[in-house]
Design an enzyme around this catalytic site. Structure first.
Site, PDB file in Angstrom:
ATOM      1  N   SER A  83      17.159  -0.441 -26.859  1.00 38.64           N
ATOM      2  CA  SER A  83      17.488   0.981 -26.965  1.00 38.64           C
ATOM      3  C   SER A  83      18.455   1.162 -28.126  1.00 38.64           C
ATOM      4  O   SER A  83      19.300   0.306 -28.373  1.00 38.64           O
ATOM      5  CB  SER A  83      18.139   1.446 -25.664  1.00 38.64           C
ATOM      6  OG  SER A  83      18.919   2.609 -25.903  1.00 38.64           O
ATOM      7  N   LYS A 141     -18.671   9.800 -33.744  1.00 40.35           N
ATOM      8  CA  LYS A 141     -17.984   8.609 -34.250  1.00 40.35           C
ATOM      9  C   LYS A 141     -16.478   8.705 -34.107  1.00 40.35           C
ATOM     10  O   LYS A 141     -15.798   7.701 -33.880  1.00 40.35           O
ATOM     11  CB  LYS A 141     -18.367   8.377 -35.704  1.00 40.35           C
ATOM     12  CG  LYS A 141     -19.779   7.868 -35.856  1.00 40.35           C
ATOM     13  CD  LYS A 141     -20.286   8.060 -37.260  1.00 40.35           C
ATOM     14  CE  LYS A 141     -21.689   8.583 -37.321  1.00 40.35           C
ATOM     15  NZ  LYS A 141     -21.965   9.821 -36.595  1.00 40.35           N
ATOM     16  N   ASN A 173      13.358  -2.755 -22.807  1.00 31.25           N
ATOM     17  CA  ASN A 173      12.346  -1.791 -22.368  1.00 31.25           C
ATOM     18  C   ASN A 173      10.936  -2.347 -22.508  1.00 31.25           C
ATOM     19  O   ASN A 173      10.625  -3.000 -23.501  1.00 31.25           O
ATOM     20  CB  ASN A 173      12.468  -0.497 -23.180  1.00 31.25           C
ATOM     21  CG  ASN A 173      13.767   0.238 -22.885  1.00 31.25           C
ATOM     22  OD1 ASN A 173      14.286   0.155 -21.773  1.00 31.25           O
ATOM     23  ND2 ASN A 173      14.283   0.927 -23.880  1.00 31.25           N
ATOM     24  N   THR A 215       0.889  -1.157   0.000  1.00 36.18           N
ATOM     25  CA  THR A 215       0.000   0.000   0.000  1.00 36.18           C
ATOM     26  C   THR A 215       0.925   1.204   0.000  1.00 36.18           C
ATOM     27  O   THR A 215       2.038   1.123   0.542  1.00 36.18           O
ATOM     28  CB  THR A 215      -0.917   0.045   1.244  1.00 36.18           C
ATOM     29  OG1 THR A 215      -0.112   0.194   2.403  1.00 36.18           O
ATOM     30  CG2 THR A 215      -1.769  -1.219   1.373  1.00 36.18           C
ATOM     31  N   HIS A 216       0.503   2.270  -0.655  1.00 35.46           N
ATOM     32  CA  HIS A 216       1.370   3.455  -0.815  1.00 35.46           C
ATOM     33  C   HIS A 216       2.692   3.085  -1.495  1.00 35.46           C
ATOM     34  O   HIS A 216       3.689   3.744  -1.297  1.00 35.46           O
ATOM     35  CB  HIS A 216       1.658   4.132   0.534  1.00 35.46           C
ATOM     36  CG  HIS A 216       0.444   4.335   1.385  1.00 35.46           C
ATOM     37  ND1 HIS A 216      -0.299   5.505   1.387  1.00 35.46           N
ATOM     38  CD2 HIS A 216      -0.199   3.497   2.251  1.00 35.46           C
ATOM     39  CE1 HIS A 216      -1.313   5.387   2.227  1.00 35.46           C
ATOM     40  NE2 HIS A 216      -1.288   4.175   2.760  1.00 35.46           N
ATOM     41  N   GLU A 256       4.238   0.287 -21.580  1.00 30.14           N
ATOM     42  CA  GLU A 256       4.184   1.744 -21.479  1.00 30.14           C
ATOM     43  C   GLU A 256       3.121   2.313 -22.419  1.00 30.14           C
ATOM     44  O   GLU A 256       2.418   3.264 -22.085  1.00 30.14           O
ATOM     45  CB  GLU A 256       5.547   2.347 -21.809  1.00 30.14           C
ATOM     46  CG  GLU A 256       6.597   2.063 -20.752  1.00 30.14           C
ATOM     47  CD  GLU A 256       7.984   2.413 -21.239  1.00 30.14           C
ATOM     48  OE1 GLU A 256       8.404   3.552 -21.015  1.00 30.14           O
ATOM     49  OE2 GLU A 256       8.638   1.555 -21.858  1.00 30.14           O
TER      50      GLU A 256
HETATM   51  N1  ARG Z   1     -23.401  11.676 -41.245  1.00 33.29           N
HETATM   52  C1  ARG Z   1     -24.436  12.020 -40.311  1.00 33.29           C
HETATM   53  C2  ARG Z   1     -24.007  11.638 -38.909  1.00 33.29           C
HETATM   54  O1  ARG Z   1     -23.087  10.916 -38.792  1.00 33.29           O
HETATM   55  C3  ARG Z   1     -25.670  11.259 -40.651  1.00 33.29           C
HETATM   56  C4  ARG Z   1     -26.931  11.917 -40.250  1.00 33.29           C
HETATM   57  C5  ARG Z   1     -27.169  13.139 -41.043  1.00 33.29           C
HETATM   58  N2  ARG Z   1     -28.487  13.643 -40.830  1.00 33.29           N
HETATM   59  C6  ARG Z   1     -28.869  14.815 -41.297  1.00 33.29           C
HETATM   60  N3  ARG Z   1     -30.083  15.152 -41.054  1.00 33.29           N
HETATM   61  N4  ARG Z   1     -28.072  15.586 -41.969  1.00 33.29           N
HETATM   62  O2  ARG Z   1     -24.584  12.094 -37.934  1.00 33.29           O
END
Ligand code: ARG
Length: 457
Positions: free
Chosen positions: A277, A325, A285, A155-156, A290
């Site tokens: 290295s 995304k 390493n 611990t620590h 890491e």
């Molecule tokens: N490429 C858009 C997205 O990833 C798709 C949806 C677009 N919708 C719109 N009403 N322009 O969100």
């Protein structure tokens, strides 16, 4: 090419706007789920009399063919078609003409992209769950042959009490088990269908959202079109799950980096997972560890990215959501890349038994068990603590271990100490004395190991 939404426009889109607004450069990976969603949508439309059965078949077949081209890398992507949804729909229309122009009936890209993302996240959850299981297995599989090894627990980052090294291995299994439970829980909320929410309000057409939900394996259609067409909670939840996995991997990597130092000397990584290295010929390493630690930053940063993205958005869909995304995919790819390497490192690392044993009696790892021994002799805990503290100080001044103190010194410190004290002194005895459920002693650890072997078989 004319835009699918171009009816009310006279002027052309500035190419810089096309470049700025496109998402095909990162959402092409949704192609397979987009096709899956479109085929379910077409089947539902056919059931509801909004498509002829033959039209539905033609659409599904053409979508399969388009999916094949994309998978084989034969499909050309272009920024003026914006995103994967437009690419697939326009390819469909190019093949089928008016029949292709019917697919988007009672659907918008807003419920479409939400559906695609849910299908994508759902299978990502299953993939990450499998990878976590592989990591758990790697720890459990080496445990039987590591059962003889005792290490200091810290611990620590200061030596505290000795435990079986397998207690460490199973500690990580527990963390990854919680990660898996979190993923499973997150999956229940992912698995609600947005399809048919259309743009934001639903539709006046006679669709069957239960059917499209069922065809896609969703547990039910979402009850509010405004909410579900714009909801990205599931992306945030999932990346938060990934962030915690990354945190667990990072702490494990940090621990093993320490254990691989000359200062600790507990572990040796396999050559195939170690790098050298360019200037210091002796170096080995732990770069992979890491980077597992370092890449966790990328995964974690997805969570604030997404929260910041959604925090100011009015209902319902806003184009900001396209940026979800970028964070999601990077967090997923990074987590997967780390998880794929971990089992081999876990399996290949060699415990340096002699080095561990050589220094196992340093650091008074048995002090707490000695204190507990005094408690069993009727000494109040606080008194026992103070007594052992003084004995440790005495050892310090004599540069010896508790087990090396003359029995007379022990008796002066506490008359309750009997000759049976030798049974709790020394790290091996201290571990042997551990007996509570979930402890690092042999009985508890083997009990847990058996459970893990069963759970993972
Ligand atoms: N490429 C858009 C997205 O990833 C798709 C949806 C677009 N919708 C719109 N009403 N322009 O969100």
């Amino acid at each position: 090419m004319a835009k699918a939404w171009g009816g009310r426009f006279e002027g052309k889109t500035d190419p810089r706007v096309e470049k700025f607004t496109e998402s095909i450069s990162f959402d092409a990976r949704l192609a397979a789920v987009d096709i899956q969603g479109s085929q379910a949508h077409a089947r539902m439309l056919a059931q509801c009399g909004l498509l002829e059965a033959s039209e539905c078949e033609a659409i599904c077949r053409a979508l399969d063919a388009i999916g094949g081209e994309i998978a084989r890398g034969e499909f050309p992507f272009r920024v003026d078609l914006e995103d994967i949804h437009m690419h697939i729909e326009s390819a469909l229309i190019a093949r089928l003409g008016d029949v292709g122009r019917k697919l988007h009936t009672a659907r918008s890209r807003n419920d479409q992209v939400a559906t695609d993302l849910k299908l994508y996240v759902r299978s990502a959850i299953d993939q990450v769950d499998r990878l976590l299981t592989d990591v758990q297995r790697a720890f459990v599989e080496r445990s039987a042959s590591d059962l003889d090894v005792i290490v200091p627990g810290y611990t620590h980052l200061q030596r505290a009490q000795p435990v079986l090294v397998v207690h460490y291995w199973l500690a990580y299994c527990e963390k990854f088990a919680r990660d898996r439970l979190r993923l499973a829980d997150c999956r229940t909320r992912v698995n609600i269908s947005p399809l048919g929410a259309a743009a934001l309000a639903g539709t006046s057409l006679p669709i069957d959202r239960d059917l499209s939900a069922k065809l896609l394996g969703f547990s039910a259609p979402a009850g509010n079109s405004l909410d579900v067409s714009s909801d990205r909670d599931f992306v945030i939840e999932f990346t938060a799950c990934l962030a915690l996995i990354a945190a667990h991997l990072s702490t494990w990597a940090e621990e093993w980096i320490l254990w691989c130092t000359t200062e600790f000397g507990y572990l040796k990584l396999p050559d195939s997972y170690t790098t050298g290295s360019s200037i210091m010929p002796q170096k080995r390493n732990p770069d992979v560890l890491e980077l597992v630690r370092g890449k966790s930053a990328r995964v974690m940063s997805a969570v604030p990215h997404l929260l910041t993205l959604v925090k100011g958005l009015p209902l319902a869909y806003n184009r900001d959501l396209q940026e979800d995304k970028v964070a999601l995919f990077d967090a997923l790819d990074t987590t997967v890349a780390c998880l794929e390497l971990v089992p081999a490192i876990v399996a290949g690392a060699v415990l340096q038994r002699d080095r561990i044993a050589a220094r196992l009696e340093e650091g008074f790892l048995d002090a707490t068990t000695l204190m507990e021994y005094l408690i069993t002799k009727g000494v109040p805990m606080r008194t026992a603590h103070e007594t052992v503290g003084k004995l440790v100080a005495l050892c310090d001044s004599k540069a010896c271990r508790l087990v090396e103190l003359p029995f007379a010194d022990l008796q002066i410190a506490c008359p309750a100490i009997g000759s049976d004290v030798s049974q709790v002194l020394g790290s091996r005895n201290a571990v042997a004395a551990l007996r509570s459920f979930g402890s690092g002693g042999r009985a508890a650890v083997t009990e847990q190991l058996t459970l893990w072997e069963k759970r993972l078989s």
